[in-house]
Design a protein around this motif. Sequence first.
Motif, PDB file in Angstrom:
ATOM      1  N   GLY A 115     -23.962  23.019 -38.321  1.00  0.00           N
ATOM      2  CA  GLY A 115     -23.089  23.548 -39.498  1.00  0.00           C
ATOM      3  C   GLY A 115     -21.880  23.774 -40.031  1.00  0.00           C
ATOM      4  N   THR A 116     -21.362  23.543 -40.914  1.00  0.00           N
ATOM      5  CA  THR A 116     -20.128  23.540 -41.386  1.00  0.00           C
ATOM      6  C   THR A 116     -19.804  24.646 -41.452  1.00  0.00           C
ATOM      7  OG1 THR A 116     -20.552  23.853 -43.707  1.00  0.00           O
ATOM      8  CG2 THR A 116     -20.471  21.298 -42.367  1.00  0.00           C
ATOM      9  N   PRO A 173     -36.077  30.931 -31.074  1.00  0.00           N
ATOM     10  CA  PRO A 173     -35.523  29.780 -31.971  1.00  0.00           C
ATOM     11  C   PRO A 173     -34.339  29.409 -32.547  1.00  0.00           C
ATOM     12  CG  PRO A 173     -36.978  31.742 -32.977  1.00  0.00           C
ATOM     13  CD  PRO A 173     -37.269  31.668 -31.742  1.00  0.00           C
ATOM     14  N   VAL A 174     -34.027  28.155 -33.383  1.00  0.00           N
ATOM     15  CA  VAL A 174     -32.654  28.350 -33.517  1.00  0.00           C
ATOM     16  C   VAL A 174     -33.065  28.794 -35.200  1.00  0.00           C
ATOM     17  CG1 VAL A 174     -31.581  26.346 -32.387  1.00  0.00           C
ATOM     18  CG2 VAL A 174     -33.140  26.289 -34.613  1.00  0.00           C
ATOM     19  N   VAL A 175     -31.544  28.964 -35.944  1.00  0.00           N
ATOM     20  CA  VAL A 175     -31.733  29.564 -37.706  1.00  0.00           C
ATOM     21  C   VAL A 175     -31.152  27.718 -38.055  1.00  0.00           C
ATOM     22  CG1 VAL A 175     -31.016  31.319 -39.468  1.00  0.00           C
ATOM     23  CG2 VAL A 175     -31.557  31.702 -37.176  1.00  0.00           C
ATOM     24  N   VAL A 176     -32.225  27.535 -39.369  1.00  0.00           N
ATOM     25  CA  VAL A 176     -31.816  26.693 -39.866  1.00  0.00           C
ATOM     26  C   VAL A 176     -31.784  26.905 -41.934  1.00  0.00           C
ATOM     27  CG1 VAL A 176     -32.436  25.057 -38.241  1.00  0.00           C
ATOM     28  CG2 VAL A 176     -33.631  25.270 -39.778  1.00  0.00           C
ATOM     29  N   ARG A 177     -31.435  26.433 -42.916  1.00  0.00           N
ATOM     30  CA  ARG A 177     -31.606  26.266 -43.911  1.00  0.00           C
ATOM     31  C   ARG A 177     -31.567  24.833 -44.544  1.00  0.00           C
ATOM     32  NH1 ARG A 177     -25.958  28.243 -47.082  1.00  0.00           N
ATOM     33  NH2 ARG A 177     -25.070  26.703 -46.398  1.00  0.00           N
ATOM     34  N   GLU A 203     -27.206  26.655 -32.077  1.00  0.00           N
ATOM     35  CA  GLU A 203     -26.323  25.086 -31.985  1.00  0.00           C
ATOM     36  C   GLU A 203     -26.504  24.763 -30.507  1.00  0.00           C
ATOM     37  OE1 GLU A 203     -22.617  22.091 -32.930  1.00  0.00           O
ATOM     38  OE2 GLU A 203     -22.833  23.479 -33.638  1.00  0.00           O
ATOM     39  N   ARG A 204     -26.580  25.473 -29.991  1.00  0.00           N
ATOM     40  CA  ARG A 204     -26.155  25.022 -28.125  1.00  0.00           C
ATOM     41  C   ARG A 204     -27.377  24.807 -27.203  1.00  0.00           C
ATOM     42  NH1 ARG A 204     -26.572  28.490 -23.223  1.00  0.00           N
ATOM     43  NH2 ARG A 204     -25.140  27.814 -21.550  1.00  0.00           N
ATOM     44  N   ARG A 205     -28.506  26.042 -28.169  1.00  0.00           N
ATOM     45  CA  ARG A 205     -30.008  25.616 -27.791  1.00  0.00           C
ATOM     46  C   ARG A 205     -30.171  24.074 -28.441  1.00  0.00           C
ATOM     47  NH1 ARG A 205     -31.965  30.743 -30.484  1.00  0.00           N
ATOM     48  NH2 ARG A 205     -29.556  30.421 -30.987  1.00  0.00           N
TER      49      ARG A 205
END
Length: 270
Positions: A23-24, A51-55, A67-69
Amino acid sequence: MPHRPERLEAAVRHLPIDLIQPGTLQARRVFDPQGIEELAGSIRESGVVQPVVVRSLGDGYELLAGERRWRAAQQAELHEIPAIVRDDLSDDEAMVLGLIENLQRESLTPIEAAAGLQFLADHYDLTHAEAAKRIGKSREYVSNYLRLLKLAEPVQKLVNERLLSLGHAKALAGLPSVMQPGMAMDAVSGGWSVRVLESRCRAALKRAGAEADKPRRDAQWQAVEQQLTEALGNRVQIDFDGQKGEFRVAFHSLDEFDGILQRLGVEISG
């Protein structure tokens, strides 16, 4: 009302890693290679626990938190990663979510945390107390981090490298920026405790204040000194604090002193 655990679990999807991009809006910019490698080893053994979180973003996904995961999962050569898709978040909300997660995990460098908190406070026009409430921290926590942004750049680097603690940074922030780097390096090389650094900073400010309080010798006094020096043939120095002063004439031998007295019209009997 918070989500029930079973609803959260139902929202977790396994997404192809190569469809996810960083992500920016994330505050974190520095990742420790050794730490990533250690996490990758853990992932090889146990998988990605959280879990990671995204869109959604075009044909793929933008990473909002974790992001580290994600990096470690790539290094572990996984093809998929558990993720929660949050297409309901605006840019601002996505930034805050990522910032909160990183702060809670204490995974940001001190300056990254400070910059993220400053953005949060400025963007939403929040006081330190309001920003603290927003991220679930104390007002003092926010104030201490924001104080880091007042440090000179070389000092920020020492704090980022964990060579100086937040306590050291707080003491240094009270100095003029021009005085900070030298004092910071002395603290690092001398292994000073926060208490010692605080004492040294107070002493430095006191000395600086004393110098500032000294009356400046204006051009008129300098002109008088020059005229007297030329008249007597010896260097003359005048110190005056506005109420009292001293008049000094330099000489290098008793004969030279006698010559000064003669020019002044002073005769010493005996």
